[in-house]
Design an enzyme around this catalytic site. Sequence first.
Site, PDB file in Angstrom:
ATOM      1  N   LYS A 120      22.919   4.608  28.911  1.00 54.41           N
ATOM      2  CA  LYS A 120      22.387   3.433  28.210  1.00 54.41           C
ATOM      3  C   LYS A 120      21.587   2.528  29.142  1.00 54.41           C
ATOM      4  CE  LYS A 120      25.294   3.589  24.215  1.00 54.41           C
ATOM      5  NZ  LYS A 120      26.188   4.710  24.499  1.00 54.41           N
TER       6      LYS A 120
HETATM    7  C1  LIG Z   1      26.384   5.791  23.657  1.00 55.44           C
HETATM    8  C2  LIG Z   1      26.883   7.071  24.234  1.00 55.44           C
HETATM    9  C3  LIG Z   1      26.718   8.314  23.580  1.00 55.44           C
HETATM   10  C4  LIG Z   1      26.108   8.425  22.201  1.00 55.44           C
HETATM   11  O1  LIG Z   1      24.723   8.157  22.181  1.00 55.44           O
HETATM   12  P1  LIG Z   1      23.979   7.855  20.797  1.00 55.44           P
HETATM   13  O2  LIG Z   1      22.649   7.377  21.195  1.00 55.44           O
HETATM   14  O3  LIG Z   1      24.797   6.801  20.107  1.00 55.44           O
HETATM   15  O4  LIG Z   1      23.945   9.126  20.014  1.00 55.44           O
HETATM   16  C5  LIG Z   1      27.138   9.465  24.226  1.00 55.44           C
HETATM   17  N1  LIG Z   1      27.735   9.407  25.436  1.00 55.44           N
HETATM   18  C6  LIG Z   1      27.925   8.241  26.090  1.00 55.44           C
HETATM   19  C7  LIG Z   1      28.611   8.257  27.401  1.00 55.44           C
HETATM   20  C8  LIG Z   1      27.514   7.030  25.524  1.00 55.44           C
HETATM   21  O5  LIG Z   1      27.723   5.874  26.183  1.00 55.44           O
END
Ligand SMILES: *Cc1c(COP(=O)(O)O)cnc(C)c1O
Length: 477
Positions: A120
């Site tokens: 993120k």
């Molecule tokens: C947010 C997240 C996801 C999921 O990603 P999306 O964009 O919501 O599909 C997967 N793995 C981790 C570690 C995350 O923080």
Amino acid sequence: MKYLSTRGNATPKTFTEILLGGLAPDGGLYLPAAYPQVGRAELDAWRQLSYADLAFAVLSKFATDIPAADLKAITDKTYTAEVYRNARPDSDPSQIAPLRTLEPGLHLLELSNGPTLAFKDMAMQLLGNLFEYALDKQHDELNILGATSGDTGSAAEYAMRGKRGIRVFMLSPHGKMSAFQSAQMYSLQDPNIFNIAVRGVFDDAQDLVKAVSNDHAFKAQYKIGTVNSINWARVSAQVVYYFKGYFAATRSNDEQVAFSVPSGNFGNICAGHIARQMGLPIGQLILATNENDVLDEFFRSGVYRPRGTAQTFHTSSPSMDISKASNFERFVFDLVGRDAGTLREFWGQVDVGGAFDIAGTPYWDALPGFGFSSGKSTHADRLATLRKTWEKYGVMVDTHTADGLKVGLERRRPGLALVCLETALPAKFESTVIEALGRPPERPLAMENIEQLPQRYQVMDADVSALKAFIAANAPV
Ligand SMILES: *Cc1c(COP(=O)(O)O)cnc(C)c1O
């Protein structure tokens, strides 16, 4: 470039106009009126670029109302080795989002070397700088209100800390996060970051955010905004690393690759879909879910049936414990040929807790053209994948990445190089790593003793008026 709503009833807007908002006024999500196309000559030129320059090239196609010099300054400031340096000790320090080859044709794209050790950061850091830029121009302020069970909240705080004109009020369930996750957030001492530990569970925190957001007068008076995963700028920033991963895994732009993506809200893989629509030679987009398999069910059967909180399991890949994938609407809009009427019909069902089914419709026949495959991974699969990856390659992965690896290996088409997106580092999910391997994961040096740092947070009952009073006291208007 103008942006339209998936529900078809919103005035077209520019990138900057939708930057600070959430949903379109008609309840839909914004998408470009048409996907910019990247031709062969451009693709050849982009192959040489550094991550920051690639980000500038890709985002220039989307943020057409930001002057090029300003956008360049923002991407240069965001994508630096200093920000994305919390790498595994053996990561390639000269690169942002380096590709790690496990064996010929099988790779991990390291997206989790940023300040909070999850992918993120790749988009959220950019968002922090874009927000600061836009608010500066408008001489305005923003109070970001959110609820988190871990990854999103910390990524938002590390992106917004110290930013002019921005405060973050982040609610988290008191005592329910791992010690590492709490320490990551609560040890921030920046005066514009407010951590609120709610006595309750994540849903209580989420309900408080909804209650405040539904008080339109309060929301307007205190300039309340969000940074949730439907934010278009976040999605567009994620498009960049699909290009980066493709270039790193191939020698020429004649080749195709498969990407495997651990999915929850469909934000990450939606960016992959967009990169493919722009002309990136992606042969396959492999969507991996955990036990919360709403999306896998759709790609196998044509039925999209979101579940309620009571039917959502708590798993050892908790950032994918999502049963209503907020970005999925963007993909379905493309799937139905951008027919907003059909989309409104489908979400008319979804928004009242129902389902829709495309089996037997022309949309089902169109689906293979979008290159998706899907599969599901369970706790036992995660443990087995963690062990296999450690024993075979000497690499520790986190539980979410393990879901992606498992499903990717199962679903990949022969002959395609497979790039698995690393969505977090194992240090974030220590207990499952110990369960699988009998030893803890390595931590980046800077985070060795993070639990011992002084913490700054406010404990609060799940009480809307207390939350409003806290915001009012700390966000003077
Ligand atoms: C947010 C997240 C996801 C999921 O990603 P999306 O964009 O919501 O599909 C997967 N793995 C981790 C570690 C995350 O923080």
